[in-house]
Design a protein around this motif. Structure first.
Motif, mmCIF file in Angstrom:
data_model
loop_
_atom_site.group_PDB
_atom_site.id
_atom_site.type_symbol
_atom_site.label_atom_id
_atom_site.label_comp_id
_atom_site.label_asym_id
_atom_site.label_seq_id
_atom_site.Cartn_x
_atom_site.Cartn_y
_atom_site.Cartn_z
ATOM 1 N N THR A 1 46.403 41.305 91.919
ATOM 2 C CA THR A 1 46.214 42.558 92.649
ATOM 3 C C THR A 1 46.189 42.350 94.150
ATOM 4 O O THR A 1 46.398 43.287 94.907
ATOM 5 C CB THR A 1 44.895 43.237 92.220
ATOM 6 N N LYS B 1 46.130 49.383 91.115
ATOM 7 C CA LYS B 1 45.764 50.704 90.599
ATOM 8 C C LYS B 1 45.260 50.603 89.162
ATOM 9 O O LYS B 1 44.339 51.326 88.761
ATOM 10 C CB LYS B 1 46.970 51.631 90.661
ATOM 11 N N ALA B 2 45.867 49.726 88.374
ATOM 12 C CA ALA B 2 45.424 49.555 86.995
ATOM 13 C C ALA B 2 44.006 49.002 86.938
ATOM 14 O O ALA B 2 43.253 49.278 85.999
ATOM 15 C CB ALA B 2 46.382 48.636 86.250
ATOM 16 N N ARG B 3 43.647 48.227 87.932
ATOM 17 C CA ARG B 3 42.280 47.682 87.959
ATOM 18 C C ARG B 3 41.273 48.775 88.328
ATOM 19 O O ARG B 3 40.164 48.811 87.798
ATOM 20 C CB ARG B 3 42.216 46.538 88.970
ATOM 21 N N SER B 4 41.685 49.682 89.228
ATOM 22 C CA SER B 4 40.756 50.738 89.649
ATOM 23 C C SER B 4 40.779 51.937 88.712
ATOM 24 O O SER B 4 39.769 52.620 88.545
ATOM 25 C CB SER B 4 41.091 51.191 91.069
ATOM 26 N N SER B 5 41.929 52.234 88.087
ATOM 27 C CA SER B 5 42.056 53.389 87.191
ATOM 28 C C SER B 5 42.797 52.973 85.931
ATOM 29 O O SER B 5 43.974 53.335 85.736
ATOM 30 C CB SER B 5 42.798 54.531 87.893
ATOM 31 N N PRO B 6 42.174 52.200 85.058
ATOM 32 C CA PRO B 6 42.895 51.663 83.897
ATOM 33 C C PRO B 6 43.386 52.732 82.928
ATOM 34 O O PRO B 6 44.395 52.541 82.260
ATOM 35 C CB PRO B 6 41.859 50.737 83.228
ATOM 36 N N ASP B 7 42.710 53.870 82.849
ATOM 37 C CA ASP B 7 43.159 54.901 81.909
ATOM 38 C C ASP B 7 44.444 55.566 82.378
ATOM 39 O O ASP B 7 45.241 56.032 81.559
ATOM 40 C CB ASP B 7 42.065 55.961 81.734
ATOM 41 N N GLU B 8 44.645 55.645 83.684
ATOM 42 C CA GLU B 8 45.834 56.282 84.222
ATOM 43 C C GLU B 8 46.992 55.296 84.371
ATOM 44 O O GLU B 8 48.149 55.722 84.451
ATOM 45 C CB GLU B 8 45.525 56.906 85.587
ATOM 46 N N HIS B 9 46.678 54.033 84.440
ATOM 47 C CA HIS B 9 47.725 53.014 84.648
ATOM 48 C C HIS B 9 47.551 51.966 83.554
ATOM 49 O O HIS B 9 46.904 50.938 83.744
ATOM 50 C CB HIS B 9 47.596 52.385 86.038
ATOM 51 N N ARG B 10 48.152 52.257 82.395
ATOM 52 C CA ARG B 10 47.905 51.446 81.217
ATOM 53 C C ARG B 10 48.867 50.264 81.076
ATOM 54 O O ARG B 10 48.654 49.387 80.252
ATOM 55 C CB ARG B 10 47.998 52.324 79.968
ATOM 56 N N TYR C 1 50.727 48.394 91.667
ATOM 57 C CA TYR C 1 50.403 48.969 90.358
ATOM 58 C C TYR C 1 49.271 48.196 89.692
ATOM 59 O O TYR C 1 48.368 48.792 89.080
ATOM 60 C CB TYR C 1 51.640 48.975 89.468
#
Length: 784
Positions: free
Chosen positions: A627, A746-755, A743
């Motif tokens: 990241t 972002k997946a680390r901060s919002s895992p549900d939105e960036h799977r 990305y």
């Protein structure tokens, strides 16, 4: 001797130089077999013998440069362009001591060549650039070697590139189609008049012409191969000498083959060069007889300009010699002067002649010099060459003095200067640290950019736009260090802008663009290269032998400290990664941020070091390498095992031209994937969307086909998450490593939105690998 002619042998009625002006002597070493010798062979003798200066050898010798102290003539060649020589492949084979009809590429060959038509004795060296091996005539495949007993064969061509400019008096030949009944002549490689052979094209079929030699005089034999077949009536080359017919199996006997030879026609040569990707050399060979003899508007405009710029004999005498020297044309010193008709022909037919005359006139008659520059810049027949020979040479010399770190970044600077895709010869950054490779690249670079229109930006009314080449030079100059190199490049640009009438503020605007870009990209991104081999175990308990290298941005890999000789677990590897990356990031300049390249074996493509945090973070949030830094994979062992290095480099040169190719669950067979990729050899980016558990396997098939950029999702959900990275326009694909890093953050901060959990292979040929990766040779063939 005619003004602007070819030498004492004269010219045809239309002023075209004869073949001696474009004849080249190809030399080999004295330690080869003597001319006429033939080693013993089993089976039937050849029914046609390639015409080199020696007979067929029995053992191929390693490629090497031939010392000039031990040279012998092995054949001939023909000037295809001012810097390219066309000859037969078997002449090259003979020159380096190989079997004449050897099929395999001889390697990095550099030969000594001579110029019989030069003003004085002249020799140079030339390197092999295009290899079209001899192949069987009737085989539908293009990779079938010539069998013993063959009467004819195909291919058998090679192109050599001179390492320096040709001497005065040497000019490219003009060509015309071969036809039956043409009266022709051919010269021995040295061009000696007493060894000129005359004959007639007795029959012509399937691209090959049979030449019956005259009953007296020289006969075509060893040492003539690769030289031009010259049509006496048309004063044009119509083919290339290839072989003399000898006795052998079939209806031939010695009385029937006396003075009988065959040659490749110009039509066949053009087809072979085009198929081999050398068609870029052909426009300079276009026969210009009709253009020269037919009146047209450009001819009239040039004649009118000459009448006004050279109104009397004094003006002609003042400028003629200087003009001829700039165009590398011969000129007599007997007090004679060229006619305006001859001068007009030279302006129409000699490349860069119009800007050369403008350069000569500029100090004395700037108004007419500007009109000539406008003609060269605006007339379609002249726009490919609007620099004079001296101006082109000055630019090439400046580029050749660039330091190594700038050389390797010239493609990057050029790509950044223009929003549209550029040709391969501009964006290919392979091997530019080698001065010889870079010198060849800069000639292609200048030629490709000189013929492109300006950048399309607005300019003051009544002034021309900035040509693409001048904008590119500004971007290269902005990178240049030391400052004297930058100043010299900018001074060259300013002189050219003044010659072309470009507004000073317009050029300053392009310079500001270049400076702004250079400040944001001071150096190539530093990188940490990690090679993981010998993995044992599974998952995050798997351990690897790990090697570490750092590159501060200059392309040189320096070994970096690891953790000893013991295999490392992923968490231990990540800890060492952060230690080196912190050091690289602290030393980085401007916006250059370190990248991580993991060199893995094909079984480790799913490795997830990018998601691991550094251990022992304590109360602080753990640092995750993927990241914070762009992290990409490289897997050279599969590519080399599949012998796809050549297509890999081709695909990389095409990067940015097309959208990504997407594979789905229908691509479940290696043959299907290979067929799809072989159908488009310029496909450079593949998004793997096959079912979970098969993506790494499919990626391996793509690597074997030379694909340099691969993207897939290692997560177990539906394989649509990686669609996020399908960048538009395709030219933005160069941002893909950074886009994947963003990305992952972002997946680390919002895992549900960036799977998605993206895996990116980014295999850039311009970024050298460690020596150990080059030497990797799996003992067992991988299951692809």
């Amino acid at each position: 001797m005619r003004w602007f002619g070819a030498g004492p042998d004269g010219a045809g009625e239309d002023g075209a130089p004869d073949e001696r002006a474009g004849l080249v002597t190809v030399y080999g070493s004295e330690d080869g077999p003597a001319a006429g010798e033939r080693p013993p062979t089993a089976g039937t003798a050849y029914a046609a013998a390639p015409l080199g200066g020696a007979a067929l050898g029995t053992q191929p010798a390693p490629s090497r440069a031939i010392p000039r102290s031990a040279l012998r003539t092995v054949g001939a060649g023909a000037c295809l362009t001012p810097r390219h020589v066309l000859t037969c492949a078997h002449v090259v084979n003979l020159a380096v001591g190989r079997d004449k009809l050897a099929y395999a590429h001889p390697g990095a060959v550099e030969l000594t060549v001579g110029f019989p038509g030069a003003d004085g004795v002249a020799r140079s060296t030339a390197r092999l650039t295009h290899w079209i091996p001899p192949r069987a005539e009737r085989s539908p495949e293009r990779h079938c070697a010539v069998p013993h007993g063959a009467r004819r064969w195909r291919g058998d061509l090679a192109v050599l590139e001179l390492t320096c400019d040709p001497p005065p008096g040497v000019v490219p030949l003009r060509w015309a189609p071969m036809a039956g009944s043409q009266r022709v002549r051919a010269r021995y490689g040295t061009g000696d008049p007493e060894h000129t052979a005359y004959g007639r094209v007795a029959s012509f079929e399937d691209g090959i012409g049979y030449v019956h030699g005259g009953p007296t005089g020289a006969a075509i034999r060893g040492g003539y191969s690769g030289g031009p077949v010259w049509s006496v009536a048309e004063q044009r080359a119509v083919g290339l000498v290839a072989a003399m017919v000898t006795h052998g199996a079939g209806p031939y006997d010695p009385t029937m083959t006396t003075r009988l030879s065959w040659s490749f026609s110009w039509q066949a040569v053009k087809d072979e060069l085009t198929a081999a990707g050398a068609d870029g050399l052909l426009p300079e060979c276009a026969d210009q007889v009709h253009r020269q003899r037919a009146p047209d508007r450009l001819r009239e405009d040039l004649r009118l300009l000459l009448d006004r710029a050279l109104p009397d004999e004094a003006h002609v005498r003042k400028h003629a010699t200087r003009f001829a020297e700039r165009c590398l044309l011969p000129h007599p010193e007997d007090g004679s002067l060229p006619s305006l008709e001859e001068w007009t022909e030279v302006l129409l037919t000699v490349e860069r002649a119009v800007p050369a005359l403008a350069e000569v006139l500029a100090p004395y008659d700037p108004a007419h010099a500007r009109k000539l520059r406008d003609l060269a810049r605006l007339t379609p027949r002249l726009t490919a060459h609007w620099m004079s020979p001296w101006e082109e040479r000055a630019l090439l010399q400046l580029l050749d003095t660039l330091p190594d770190d700038v050389r390797r970044r010239v493609p990057e600077a050029t790509r950044s200067a223009f929003p549209y895709p550029l040709p391969d010869e501009v964006v290919d950054a392979t091997g530019l640290s080698d001065p010889k490779v870079f010198a060849a690249y800069t000639r292609r670079w200048v030629a490709a950019l000189e013929c492109r229109a300006g950048d399309g930006r607005q300019v003051p009314a009544g002034t021309p736009g900035v040509p693409a080449l001048l904008r590119a030079v500004e971007f290269v100059a902005a990178l240049s260090n030391p400052l004297d190199r930058r100043t010299e490049l900018r001074q060259w640009n300013e002189r050219m802008a003044a010659h072309l009438g470009i507004d000073g503020a317009t050029l300053a605007d392009r310079r500001a663009d270049a400076d702004q870009w250079a400040q944001a990209a001071v150096s190539a991104p530093p990188r940490l290269v990690v090679e993981l081999t010998g993995g044992t175990g599974h998952g995050r308990t798997r351990r690897y032998d790990a090697g570490f290298w750092t590159d501060v941005g200059d392309g040189r890999l320096q070994p970096a400290a690891g953790a000893g000789a013991d295999p490392l677990a992923p968490a231990e590897i990540v800890k060492i990664l952060h230690r080196h990356l912190d050091r690289l990031a602290g030393a980085s300049v401007g916006q250059a941020w370190p990248t991580v390249e993991l060199i893995v074996e094909h079984g480790d493509l799913e490795i997830d070091l990018d998601s691991l945090g550094a251990a022992d973070a304590g109360p602080l949030p753990p640092k995750v390498v993927g990241t914070r830094y762009p992290m990409v994979l490289r897997c050279p062992s599969i590519r080399r095992l599949a012998d796809s290095d050549g297509v890999w480099r081709r695909r990389w040169r095409a990067l940015g031209r097309k959208s990504a190719m997407r594979l789905d669950d229908t691509h479940d067979d290696p043959g299907r994937v290979a067929g799809l990729l072989d159908e488009d050899l310029d496909a450079s980016v593949v998004v793997v969307g096959t079912p979970h558990g098969t993506r790494a396997r499919t990626a391996t098939w793509c690597l074997a086909c030379g694909v340099p950029v691969l993207l897939w999702d290692r997560a177990e959900h539906a394989p649509d998450g990686v669609g996020t990275f399908r960048l538009e326009p395709p030219s933005r694909v160069h941002r893909l490593p950074e886009a994947v890093r963003e990305y992952r953050a972002k997946a680390r901060s919002s895992p549900d939105e960036h799977r998605a959990r993206p895996v990116l292979v980014w295999d850039d040929p311009g970024r050298p690998l460690p020596l150990t990766a080059h030497l990797t040779d799996p003992s067992e063939r991988a299951e692809l």
